[in-house]
Design a protein around this motif. Structure first.
Motif, PDB file in Angstrom:
ATOM      1  N   THR A  27       0.959  -1.132   0.052  1.00 53.96           N
ATOM      2  CA  THR A  27      -0.010  -0.010   0.173  1.00 53.96           C
ATOM      3  C   THR A  27       0.893   1.327  -0.102  1.00 53.96           C
ATOM      4  OG1 THR A  27      -1.662   1.226   1.343  1.00 53.96           O
ATOM      5  CG2 THR A  27      -0.168   0.045   2.427  1.00 53.96           C
ATOM      6  N   VAL A  30      -2.984   4.989   0.624  1.00 52.84           N
ATOM      7  CA  VAL A  30      -4.237   5.359   0.189  1.00 52.84           C
ATOM      8  C   VAL A  30      -5.022   4.028  -0.455  1.00 52.84           C
ATOM      9  CG1 VAL A  30      -5.341   6.938  -1.560  1.00 52.84           C
ATOM     10  CG2 VAL A  30      -3.479   7.788  -0.216  1.00 52.84           C
ATOM     11  N   ARG A  31      -4.269   3.574  -1.311  1.00 52.45           N
ATOM     12  CA  ARG A  31      -4.705   2.305  -2.121  1.00 52.45           C
ATOM     13  C   ARG A  31      -4.095   1.073  -1.425  1.00 52.45           C
ATOM     14  NH1 ARG A  31      -3.833   6.436  -5.136  1.00 52.45           N
ATOM     15  NH2 ARG A  31      -1.440   5.935  -5.243  1.00 52.45           N
ATOM     16  N   ALA A 145     -10.740   2.070   2.163  1.00 48.75           N
ATOM     17  CA  ALA A 145      -9.976   1.598   0.953  1.00 48.75           C
ATOM     18  C   ALA A 145     -10.083   0.211   0.477  1.00 48.75           C
ATOM     19  CB  ALA A 145      -8.233   1.587   1.571  1.00 48.75           C
ATOM     20  N   LYS A 148     -13.276   0.713  -2.087  1.00 52.64           N
ATOM     21  CA  LYS A 148     -12.762   1.111  -3.372  1.00 52.64           C
ATOM     22  C   LYS A 148     -12.203   0.164  -4.042  1.00 52.64           C
ATOM     23  CE  LYS A 148     -13.037   5.741  -2.982  1.00 52.64           C
ATOM     24  NZ  LYS A 148     -13.650   6.638  -4.052  1.00 52.64           N
ATOM     25  N   ARG A 149     -11.162  -0.971  -3.289  1.00 51.18           N
ATOM     26  CA  ARG A 149     -10.683  -2.013  -4.044  1.00 51.18           C
ATOM     27  C   ARG A 149     -11.593  -2.971  -4.494  1.00 51.18           C
ATOM     28  NH1 ARG A 149      -5.915  -4.771  -4.563  1.00 51.18           N
ATOM     29  NH2 ARG A 149      -5.987  -6.947  -4.610  1.00 51.18           N
ATOM     30  N   TYR A 331      -1.944  -0.898   6.905  1.00 52.42           N
ATOM     31  CA  TYR A 331      -2.487   0.203   6.310  1.00 52.42           C
ATOM     32  C   TYR A 331      -2.006   1.364   7.043  1.00 52.42           C
ATOM     33  CZ  TYR A 331      -5.697   3.014   3.536  1.00 52.42           C
ATOM     34  OH  TYR A 331      -6.340   4.111   3.110  1.00 52.42           O
TER      35      TYR A 331
END
Length: 365
Positions: A27, A30-31, A145, A148-149, A331
């Motif tokens: 990571t 953010v992502r 996150a 989003k993934r 993360y």
């Protein structure tokens, strides 16, 4: 550390006191770009007894034996991950009283950094509490996150059922987790902790494996209604719980048979989540369940019956429910190193988005 992605290692020892989880993710803070290796180190019965005896205790108490258990178990497990560039170390929560004495996670990140020879980020909760937050839950930024993934497009919830239950409502249409309206998170109520305590006290078992005892019993409605009268369930978020915040739960089912007591305590979990969903800005389309509770088919059936949304384990979208919390602290460690916030008003009630965590580097002792 530059601005690119790194392999980060996270460790989590939860209030169930079963052992330490460790997991790698790649990571940039953010992502979530990739998931890596994971491993587990169970506590022995003797170690678990030492930690259980330390629950509810604060710095200044005699905690050397418990500290040695936490230190030894984490160092043994995390040393297996030679490729990790940074470590997120949660420690073992012994007490949580954000409106009073604060929050206490046992563990020495500086000593762990020396043992591992890598930077360790730890003490994630103190800064949040100091700024008026609950200090929990901290995984919601990671949950954002993950939404989003997996390509989520509509609001959804991630429900963690460990010792206590916590719910993260996520709007993946927002740009960042600290943005207003992106997240709402709070502890819903007790989850596995009182069921585990019941099993230990009555049957000498660690947990209700597969929900078998609860499945053989019936929910006693009068007892369930009495349990749900707890003032906590009426409080608006933000709110968080200590593992033993409901000391009267076992006494409330004392007159019930083993099976009926297990069924009723399991029903409390579903009822408290249903009550918690009333606080969500808009109803979620689905609820993804992580933590040990997702392995209890009786608990999952009760949730599906109580909630007006699809209920599924996080594995349904390709995530690992055994390692999600460990991944979360990997993360968060990278976010701390990059100066990014780790909590916000919508997740802990902190006055403004804040980055928690202490960074310890090897050689600094």
């Amino acid at each position: 550390m530059g601005g690119g992605s790194v392999w980060a290692l996270g460790a989590m020892s939860g209030t169930s006191l079963d052992g330490v989880d460790a997991a790698m993710i790649r990571t940039d803070g953010v992502r979530v770009e990739a998931f890596g290796a994971s491993d587990y180190r169970p506590y022995s019965e003797d170690e678990r007894a030492v930690l259980r005896a330390a629950l509810g205790r604060w710095p200044g108490d005699d905690l050397e034996r418990a500290a040695e258990v936490v230190r030894g178990a984490h160092a043994e497990l995390l040393a297996r991950f030679s490729e990790a560039e940074i470590v997120g170390f949660h420690g073992q929560t012994l007490a949580h009283d954000p409106r009073g004495r604060g929050t206490h996670q046992l563990g020495d990140g500086a000593a762990l950094a020396e043992a591992l020879g890598r930077p360790v980020v730890w003490d994630f909760r103190t800064a949040d509490v100091r700024l008026g937050g609950e200090g929990a839950p901290l995984a919601p930024f990671f949950h954002f996150a993950l939404a989003k993934r997996i390509g989520a497009e509509r609001p959804l919830c991630l429900l963690n059922l460990g010792g206590v239950g916590n719910l993260t409502w996520i709007d993946p249409r927002r740009a960042a987790p600290e943005e207003e309206g992106a997240l709402l998170a709070f502890d819903t109520g007790p989850a596995n902790a009182p069921i585990d305590d019941l099993m230990r006290a009555r049957l000498g078992a660690a947990c209700d494996e597969g929900g078998r005892l609860a499945g053989a019993g019936r929910v006693v409605e009068g007892a369930l209604e009495a349990l749900m009268a707890e003032p906590y369930f009426l409080r608006m978020p933000p709110k968080s719980l200590d593992r033993d915040a409901f000391p009267g739960l076992l006494a409330s089912v004392e007159a019930l048979s083993d099976a009926d007591a297990a069924a009723t305590l399991t029903a409390v979990v579903a009822a408290s989540v249903m009550r918690g969903l009333e606080h969500c800005p808009v109803p979620p389309e689905r609820i993804l369940v992580t933590g040990g509770g997702r392995k209890n088919p009786v608990m999952m059936r009760m949730l599906a019956a109580a909630l007006d949304a699809e209920v599924a384990p996080v594995e349904a979208v390709g995530l690992d429910g055994d390692m999600l919390e460990a991944q979360a602290f990997a993360y968060l460690a990278v976010r701390v190193m990059r100066g990014l916030p780790t909590s916000a008003p919508g997740t802990t009630g902190v006055r403004a988005a804040v980055g928690g965590g202490v960074i310890s580097r090897p050689g600094a002792l």
